[in-house]
Each structure stands twice: as C-alpha cells, then as structure tokens.
Design a protein around this motif. Structure first.
Motif, PDB file in Angstrom:
ATOM      1  N   ASN A 205       2.474  -5.520   3.743  1.00 27.18           N
ATOM      2  CA  ASN A 205       1.606  -5.958   4.903  1.00 27.18           C
ATOM      3  C   ASN A 205       1.144  -7.516   4.642  1.00 27.18           C
ATOM      4  O   ASN A 205       0.640  -7.740   3.645  1.00 27.18           O
ATOM      5  CB  ASN A 205       0.361  -5.166   5.078  1.00 27.18           C
ATOM      6  CG  ASN A 205       0.565  -3.681   5.657  1.00 27.18           C
ATOM      7  OD1 ASN A 205       1.194  -3.651   6.817  1.00 27.18           O
ATOM      8  ND2 ASN A 205       0.038  -2.788   5.179  1.00 27.18           N
TER       9      ASN A 205
ATOM     10  N   TYR B 287      -4.415  -2.112  10.434  1.00 27.65           N
ATOM     11  CA  TYR B 287      -3.066  -1.676   9.915  1.00 27.65           C
ATOM     12  C   TYR B 287      -2.610  -0.282  10.280  1.00 27.65           C
ATOM     13  O   TYR B 287      -1.728   0.095   9.485  1.00 27.65           O
ATOM     14  CB  TYR B 287      -3.025  -2.176   8.520  1.00 27.65           C
ATOM     15  CG  TYR B 287      -3.008  -3.647   8.443  1.00 27.65           C
ATOM     16  CD1 TYR B 287      -1.972  -4.504   8.456  1.00 27.65           C
ATOM     17  CD2 TYR B 287      -4.296  -4.357   8.505  1.00 27.65           C
ATOM     18  CE1 TYR B 287      -1.765  -6.008   8.500  1.00 27.65           C
ATOM     19  CE2 TYR B 287      -4.324  -5.657   8.656  1.00 27.65           C
ATOM     20  CZ  TYR B 287      -3.055  -6.466   8.687  1.00 27.65           C
ATOM     21  OH  TYR B 287      -2.987  -8.053   8.663  1.00 27.65           O
ATOM     22  N   GLY B 288      -3.552   0.386  11.162  1.00 23.22           N
ATOM     23  CA  GLY B 288      -3.220   1.347  11.576  1.00 23.22           C
ATOM     24  C   GLY B 288      -2.960   3.079  11.026  1.00 23.22           C
ATOM     25  O   GLY B 288      -3.085   3.687  11.605  1.00 23.22           O
TER      26      GLY B 288
ATOM     27  N   GLU C 275       3.992   0.418   2.517  1.00 25.69           N
ATOM     28  CA  GLU C 275       4.084  -0.624   3.233  1.00 25.69           C
ATOM     29  C   GLU C 275       3.805  -1.947   2.578  1.00 25.69           C
ATOM     30  O   GLU C 275       3.167  -2.213   1.477  1.00 25.69           O
ATOM     31  CB  GLU C 275       2.874  -0.590   4.146  1.00 25.69           C
ATOM     32  CG  GLU C 275       3.167   0.545   5.273  1.00 25.69           C
ATOM     33  CD  GLU C 275       1.976   0.573   6.583  1.00 25.69           C
ATOM     34  OE1 GLU C 275       1.198  -0.306   6.313  1.00 25.69           O
ATOM     35  OE2 GLU C 275       2.415   1.376   7.227  1.00 25.69           O
TER      36      GLU C 275
ATOM     37  N   GLU D  85       0.508  -1.264   0.179  1.00 20.28           N
ATOM     38  CA  GLU D  85       0.099  -0.099   0.052  1.00 20.28           C
ATOM     39  C   GLU D  85       0.916   1.331  -0.005  1.00 20.28           C
ATOM     40  O   GLU D  85       1.811   1.425   0.470  1.00 20.28           O
ATOM     41  CB  GLU D  85      -0.909  -0.155   1.210  1.00 20.28           C
ATOM     42  CG  GLU D  85      -0.299   0.263   2.594  1.00 20.28           C
ATOM     43  CD  GLU D  85      -1.706   0.220   3.606  1.00 20.28           C
ATOM     44  OE1 GLU D  85      -2.587  -0.469   3.667  1.00 20.28           O
ATOM     45  OE2 GLU D  85      -1.494   1.425   4.449  1.00 20.28           O
TER      46      GLU D  85
HETATM   47 CA   LIG Z   1       0.056   0.321   8.196  1.00 19.95          CA
END
Ligand SMILES: [Ca+2]
Length: 382
Positions: free
Chosen positions: A258, A266-267, A256, A248
């Motif tokens: 992931n 995922y923040g 990232e 992403e």
């Molecule tokens: Ca993230």
C-alpha cells in the motif's frame, strides 16, 4: 473532514453494490516473479540470535537488534555482545507479541535517541496488551532516559496475541510513523476512536502534528494517519519519492503493498482479496467507494514482513526499489514502484528461512533477519 466523508460513503455502499461488483479485481495478483538469485551471494553476518524481529545499523559493523522474547542486543565491531541491554521495558511476548522494531532518530549522531516498539502489557508480562512506542538512550549497556511516545488508553488494551504491526519509520521532516495491526479484532480497523488497524503519525517527542488528518475530529484518535490496515509489518518512507509504503498481511490471500496517504481508508475488513483461513468468504468485495486499492497484492499470501528501500551503491540498478521480506515463502522480493504504482518484482533470496526484517547497510550490502541470524547479501562474483 472525515465525518462528512464517511457518512456519504456508507450511503453509497448500500446503493452501489451492483456497480462495485463490476469493480471486482481491479488490481491483479502478483504472478510473474523471475529469480535474480544468481546475481547475489550471501554470508552469515550475525549468528546466535533468538528470533530477531528488527535491526538497525548504528555505524559500520555496529547494530542494535531486537529479539522477540524481549531482549535488545548490541552488535559491535562485528561481534554480538553476550549481555542484552539492561532495563528496557517489559514486553508481553505471548503469541505474535514481543520486543519488535528498533529505529534511530534521524539526528542520532547528535542526540543518540533509540526508538522501540513492543507489545506492552498492562501488568506484569502477560494479559491485555497493546503496541507501545518509546525512546531512550543506551549508555554503558543500559537503557536510560526512557520516554513514552505513544501508549493506548488502558481500556483499549486487548487480550489477543495477534497483529501488533509495530514498524517504525521517519519522513524527511523527522515525523515518526508506526503501525498497529487490528489485534485480531477486524471490525475495529474501521473505528477511528481505536488505535488498532491503523498507521499513526507523531512527532519525535510524542506530540501530535497539527496537520494529522483527524486532529479536532470528535471520537477520532489524533495520532491516526491511515486506517483499515489489517497488520502492517512493513513500513518505510521512500527518501527519493517522499512516499510512505507499507506491506500488510492479508488473511488467506490478499497480502497488500500500500501507498499510505493521509486520512485514507485501506478497506480492511470491508474489502480484501483474501478469504478466511477456514476457506469461508470474508467479504464479497474487493473494491468499494471511499476505500483505497492496494498498489499490488500477493494472493496466495507470502506473509509479508520487513520492508526497506534499497539505497546503496553495491547494486546500482536496484537503487530506489523496495525490499520486501516474506515469512511463509522464505523469500526476499525486489519490487519496482514509480509514482505510487507497482511495476513488478523479482526474487533475490529464496528458502534460507523465514524473513522478518531487511535493510540496506551503510556499505550498500543488503542485510536480512532470518530465524536465528542476520545475513549479508552482496553482488555475486563470477
Ligand atoms: Ca486493503
């Protein structure tokens, strides 16, 4: 499960800011990227394309290719058919939108279903839009039997031209995963009632798997599989490990890789290794309790787009590695992962153009979508 899970996290956040400071930077940025360009050669395979976004092989020397502006092209017996597929859905091709990914049903030889993702306009070809997933069949150059598999509520359509996500992949049980970026509305990535900033999972007919993580939860969309995802433009099921991987885009820095798992956060935008495009601080946190760390991150950003697993025989030692495309660095990365962990990467193509998509071909060559063509990469001959 998730309300009980979210509320304590919110409390912990306020209590733990000192501890989370010490968690800063637990995942180092990618630094060492040796070149393996000398191991490959390439040739133009499909020419005369206009911003190809996604492509898939339907057989040897047969492909379907999306063009961002809204055309689905057929490549047959090594030739690009001049007329695009008729009667495909209308897209909003403004900004980052358009006709995006194309994928085949896991049982395509039997049922001929073709899946598309695109930026769907509520009316006409502009205005509020959202990522939509359909399937249909192509007969005599026309799209028929079209079915809507995922469409957001009309009140959730937004007027930005950003971050549609839009990759499609299937797991070994035949369930369909797709991504929607945050649409430029970053806080919404944490809102489980909204479709943006998420990875979703549905069955092939558009029904919802009963074991999706937020099924039955009030104010949560039952299609959501993971959340807090900024703009995943790479999504692939790894057939050997059974892991779902995503790349992403970060903001400025913080792209990232992931490992996507059911129900996880995922923040974004609460944690990030990136900063705002204007250089200001986006968030002071790179890690917080209850939020997943990326397996690795690219800081500065390489603008990750397109992701596949190398599954061919032409490069035997590369089997099972991830192929990661990059727009800004015009770079194709070969990334080694094992047991959900990032082990390292090398560069196998550089500076031939912005890379939007990549796939292993049926012949084991690596195919890469550039701004107006698709190239074929094979082992270099001494
Ligand atoms: Ca993230």
């Amino acid at each position: 499960m998730t309300l009980q899970y979210l509320l304590p996290v919110a409390l912990i956040l306020s209590a733990c800011s000192v501890q989370s400071q010490s968690q800063k930077g637990p995942v180092p940025a990618v630094v060492e990227v040796p070149s393996r360009e000398s191991q490959v050669q390439f040739e133009t395979y499909v020419d005369g394309l206009d911003e190809p976004w996604g492509f898939v092989f339907t057989g040897d020397d047969h492909m379907l290719i999306t063009e961002k502006k809204g055309d689905l092209r057929i490549f047959a017996d090594g030739k690009l058919i001049g007329t695009p597929v008729a009667n495909i859905p209308t897209v909003n091709s403004g900004g980052q939108g358009g006709l995006m990914d194309v994928a085949l049903d896991p049982d395509y030889p039997d049922n001929k279903w073709v899946y598309l993702s695109f930026s769907h306009p509520l009316e006409g070809s502009s205005g509020p839009s959202m990522t939509k997933i359909v399937r249909g069949r192509i007969v005599n150059g026309a799209w028929i039997s079209g079915q809507t598999l995922f469409q957001a509520d009309s009140e959730d359509y937004v007027d930005t031209g950003f971050h549609y996500g839009s990759r499609i992949t299937f797991d070994d049980a035949g369930r369909l995963y797709f991504s929607i970026g945050d649409r430029g509305l970053k806080e919404q990535a944490q809102d489980l009632s909204l479709p943006n900033g998420k990875v979703h999972r549905i069955n092939r007919d558009g029904s919802i798997p009963e074991d999706n993580p937020f099924v039955g939860q009030e104010n949560a969309a039952p299609t959501i599989y993971s959340y807090g995802n900024r703009n995943p433009q790479g999504l692939i099921w790894h057939p050997a490990s059974g892991e779902l991987w995503s790349t992403e885009h970060g903001p400025r820095g913080g792209d990232e890789l992931n490992l996507i798992e059911s129900g996880k956060n995922y923040g974004w935008p609460d944690i990030s290794y990136g900063i705002n495009y204007n250089g200001t601080i986006l968030t002071e946190y790179t890690a917080l309790p209850g939020m997943e760390q990326p397996a690795s991150h690219w800081t500065p950003s390489i603008a990750v787009c397109g992701l596949d697993v190398y599954t061919g025989d032409m490069f035997p030692e590369w089997k099972g590695r991830l192929l990661v495309g990059s727009l800004a660095y015009e770079s194709l990365r070969l990334v080694e992962v094992k047991d959900g962990k990032y082990l390292g990467e090398s560069e196998i193509l550089k500076a031939e153009g912005r890379i939007r998509d990549v796939t292993t071909g049926p012949d084991g060559a690596i195919y890469v979508a550039l701004p107006d063509s698709i190239i074929r990469m094979t082992p270099a001959v001494d």
